[in-house]
Design a protein around this motif. Structure first.
Motif, PDB file in Angstrom:
ATOM      1  N   SER A 301       0.828  -1.215   0.000  1.00  0.00           N
ATOM      2  CA  SER A 301       0.000   0.000   0.000  1.00  0.00           C
ATOM      3  C   SER A 301       0.859   1.261   0.000  1.00  0.00           C
ATOM      4  CB  SER A 301      -0.920   0.010   1.224  1.00  0.00           C
ATOM      5  OG  SER A 301      -1.758  -1.120   1.228  1.00  0.00           O
ATOM      6  N   VAL A 302       1.938   1.252   0.816  1.00  0.00           N
ATOM      7  CA  VAL A 302       2.797   2.435   0.916  1.00  0.00           C
ATOM      8  C   VAL A 302       3.472   2.741  -0.416  1.00  0.00           C
ATOM      9  CG1 VAL A 302       4.894   3.325   1.996  1.00  0.00           C
ATOM     10  CG2 VAL A 302       3.153   2.227   3.387  1.00  0.00           C
ATOM     11  N   ILE A 303       3.867   1.677  -1.140  1.00  0.00           N
ATOM     12  CA  ILE A 303       4.499   1.893  -2.453  1.00  0.00           C
ATOM     13  C   ILE A 303       3.532   2.570  -3.417  1.00  0.00           C
ATOM     14  CG2 ILE A 303       5.392   0.686  -4.489  1.00  0.00           C
ATOM     15  CD1 ILE A 303       6.668  -1.320  -2.560  1.00  0.00           C
ATOM     16  N   PHE A 304       2.289   2.159  -3.363  1.00  0.00           N
ATOM     17  CA  PHE A 304       1.330   2.677  -4.339  1.00  0.00           C
ATOM     18  C   PHE A 304       0.758   4.048  -3.969  1.00  0.00           C
ATOM     19  CE2 PHE A 304       1.469  -1.454  -6.192  1.00  0.00           C
ATOM     20  CZ  PHE A 304       1.118  -1.244  -7.519  1.00  0.00           C
ATOM     21  N   ILE A 305       0.999   4.510  -2.761  1.00  0.00           N
ATOM     22  CA  ILE A 305       0.509   5.850  -2.393  1.00  0.00           C
ATOM     23  C   ILE A 305       1.157   6.941  -3.239  1.00  0.00           C
ATOM     24  CG2 ILE A 305       0.564   7.595  -0.546  1.00  0.00           C
ATOM     25  CD1 ILE A 305      -0.090   5.337   1.410  1.00  0.00           C
ATOM     26  N   THR A 308       0.067   6.595  -6.868  1.00  0.00           N
ATOM     27  CA  THR A 308      -1.292   7.113  -7.057  1.00  0.00           C
ATOM     28  C   THR A 308      -1.287   8.636  -7.101  1.00  0.00           C
ATOM     29  OG1 THR A 308      -2.142   5.199  -5.847  1.00  0.00           O
ATOM     30  CG2 THR A 308      -3.636   7.052  -6.131  1.00  0.00           C
ATOM     31  N   PHE A 309      -0.398   9.248  -6.285  1.00  0.00           N
ATOM     32  CA  PHE A 309      -0.269  10.710  -6.289  1.00  0.00           C
ATOM     33  C   PHE A 309       0.205  11.208  -7.646  1.00  0.00           C
ATOM     34  CE2 PHE A 309       2.533  14.400  -5.640  1.00  0.00           C
ATOM     35  CZ  PHE A 309       1.615  15.314  -5.154  1.00  0.00           C
ATOM     36  N   ILE A 310       1.240  10.530  -8.188  1.00  0.00           N
ATOM     37  CA  ILE A 310       1.760  10.948  -9.503  1.00  0.00           C
ATOM     38  C   ILE A 310       0.706  10.765 -10.585  1.00  0.00           C
ATOM     39  CG2 ILE A 310       3.476  10.417 -11.270  1.00  0.00           C
ATOM     40  CD1 ILE A 310       5.371   9.635  -8.983  1.00  0.00           C
ATOM     41  N   ALA A 311       0.047   9.612 -10.568  1.00  0.00           N
ATOM     42  CA  ALA A 311      -0.982   9.356 -11.583  1.00  0.00           C
ATOM     43  C   ALA A 311      -2.143  10.330 -11.428  1.00  0.00           C
ATOM     44  CB  ALA A 311      -1.484   7.921 -11.455  1.00  0.00           C
ATOM     45  N   GLY A 312      -2.428  10.730 -10.186  1.00  0.00           N
ATOM     46  CA  GLY A 312      -3.512  11.686  -9.954  1.00  0.00           C
ATOM     47  C   GLY A 312      -3.197  13.046 -10.551  1.00  0.00           C
ATOM     48  N   ILE A 313      -1.922  13.475 -10.401  1.00  0.00           N
ATOM     49  CA  ILE A 313      -1.539  14.766 -10.987  1.00  0.00           C
ATOM     50  C   ILE A 313      -1.599  14.698 -12.512  1.00  0.00           C
ATOM     51  CG2 ILE A 313       0.406  16.362 -11.311  1.00  0.00           C
ATOM     52  CD1 ILE A 313       1.202  15.826  -8.453  1.00  0.00           C
ATOM     53  N   TYR A 314      -1.112  13.540 -13.049  1.00  0.00           N
ATOM     54  CA  TYR A 314      -1.124  13.404 -14.514  1.00  0.00           C
ATOM     55  C   TYR A 314      -2.547  13.425 -15.057  1.00  0.00           C
ATOM     56  CZ  TYR A 314      -0.166  11.545 -19.140  1.00  0.00           C
ATOM     57  OH  TYR A 314      -0.099  11.367 -20.497  1.00  0.00           O
ATOM     58  N   ILE A 338       8.505   4.175 -11.434  1.00  0.00           N
ATOM     59  CA  ILE A 338       9.361   2.997 -11.209  1.00  0.00           C
ATOM     60  C   ILE A 338      10.499   3.343 -10.268  1.00  0.00           C
ATOM     61  CG2 ILE A 338      10.969   1.406 -12.321  1.00  0.00           C
ATOM     62  CD1 ILE A 338       9.093   1.477 -14.775  1.00  0.00           C
ATOM     63  N   ILE A 339      11.124   4.532 -10.473  1.00  0.00           N
ATOM     64  CA  ILE A 339      12.224   4.946  -9.601  1.00  0.00           C
ATOM     65  C   ILE A 339      11.746   5.094  -8.164  1.00  0.00           C
ATOM     66  CG2 ILE A 339      13.776   6.869  -9.073  1.00  0.00           C
ATOM     67  CD1 ILE A 339      14.083   7.290 -12.103  1.00  0.00           C
ATOM     68  N   VAL A 340      10.551   5.689  -7.965  1.00  0.00           N
ATOM     69  CA  VAL A 340      10.002   5.848  -6.618  1.00  0.00           C
ATOM     70  C   VAL A 340       9.740   4.487  -5.972  1.00  0.00           C
ATOM     71  CG1 VAL A 340       8.002   6.650  -5.323  1.00  0.00           C
ATOM     72  CG2 VAL A 340       9.029   8.126  -7.054  1.00  0.00           C
TER      73      VAL A 340
END
Length: 354
Positions: A301-305, A308-314, A338-340
């Motif tokens: 879950s922590v990885i995808f937070i 999800t933030f990046i995808a939300g901005i995009y 991927i880097i994150v």
């Protein structure tokens, strides 16, 4: 059917010396077997009536009368009257649910115990009441059903083993009780092997079936303790009693029984503690597995937070976004995600969080 205590309503208020069979009928007919011996002679036969054996009480030999089956009260009346036994003693014999104990009467001593055996088909522990009435020249043994548990003692008598052939009814009593206690140890060892095997399975594959087996074994152990603990008290009392029917030389052997019955009692306590430990191990193992699952889900879950933030901005719904006109923006977003993700995994691994 209750295995720990049984009491019928119709038995309430009966006279304590009334010869009424209190138990479950386990034999079709009552069998009488007699062995009469001294150091030189041996008589062994099955008899039909009590009258055939009443004369043995006047001989200067050791007489062992074994009765298989207790439901025929008329035979019990005949034995009581023919051998002048106390009716209270015979009433105790007919009460198969009584607690193991030793009772001294004017002309005899009553000893009761529970015999244990393992049912080969079901694996359950079965119990049978054993009563011994000890007199100077005659030993009476009463069993609920025919069995060969005392056959080793009969073989020792047939083979003219000096100690048993020269001993009296008191030593014969010891020999029978020794068989009973040895069977306690055997039954406990059979159950103990299952409990120890269960511990190996518990560490390899803990599941609900293991819990069911632990509970079953705990019930069996409690059932064993119901018979063994009172038997221990009885044997310790027997070794201390001052009876006219027990010689000083035989008291030494009763002391040996104390060690064996204590070993059986300690074994049941030890296996009871092992089962409790196994139950704790099961709950600890399940909790540990649950923690591992929660740890994995938390990391996931922590990885995808941030992703999800990046995808939300995009995906923000504004008309003027600088990156929208750049043709490599989509690939740059994936590289950043991927880097994150990799950076967070390396950080968690460095902290030993998984």
């Amino acid at each position: 059917m209750a295995r720990f205590i049984k009491k019928k309503k119709k038995e309430i208020g009966l006279s304590p010396d009334e010869l009424i069979f209190r138990g479950q009928k386990k034999a079709d007919q009552v069998l009488l077997r007699i062995i009469d011996f001294d150091s030189e002679n041996l008589t062994e036969e099955d008899v039909k009536t009590v009258k055939e054996i009443s004369e043995f009480q006047y001989k200067n030999t050791v007489t062992w009368l074994n009765v298989d089956g207790l439901h025929n009260t008329s035979i019990m009346h005949e034995i009581t009257s023919s051998f002048n036994l106390d009716s209270l003693a015979m009433a105790e014999v007919l009460n198969t649910e009584a607690r193991p104990r030793i009772i001294e009467y004017d002309n005899c001593t009553l000893i009761t115990a529970k015999m244990l055996r393992v049912d080969e088909t079901t694996g359950k522990t079965l119990v049978e009441n054993l009563s011994l009435i000890l007199t100077k020249t005659v030993l009476f043994s009463f069993q609920e059903q025919k069995g060969d548990v005392f056959e080793p003692v009969r073989e020792r008598i047939r083979k003219q083993k000096k100690r048993i052939r020269n001993g009296g009814t008191d030593y014969l009593t010891f020999a029978l009780l020794d068989i009973v206690v040895d069977n306690y140890l055997y039954v406990i060892s059979v159950l103990g092997e299952k409990i120890e095997t269960l511990e190996e399975n518990l560490l390899l594959n803990p599941n609900q079936n293991i819990i069911n087996e632990i509970n079953n074994y705990k019930r069996e152990l409690n059932f064993l303790r119901k018979s063994i603990k009172p038997a221990k008290e009885m044997i310790f009392s027997l070794a201390k009693t001052d009876s006219d029917f027990i010689t000083d030389s035989t008291y030494v052997h009763f002391k040996e029984l104390e060690d064996n019955i204590s070993q059986a009692n300690d074994a049941t306590d030890n296996y009871r503690e092992i089962l409790s430990d196994q139950l704790n191990i099961y709950h600890t193992t399940i909790s540990s597995k649950l923690n591992d699952i929660m740890k994995f889900l938390t990391v996931f879950s922590v990885i995808f937070i941030p992703l999800t933030f990046i995808a939300g901005i995009y995906g923000t719904n504004f008309e003027y976004i600088p990156e929208l006109t750049y043709k490599y923006s989509y690939f740059i977003m994936w590289i950043a995600m991927i880097i994150v993700a990799i950076s967070m995994l390396l950080f968690f691994k460095k902290k030993k969080w998984f």
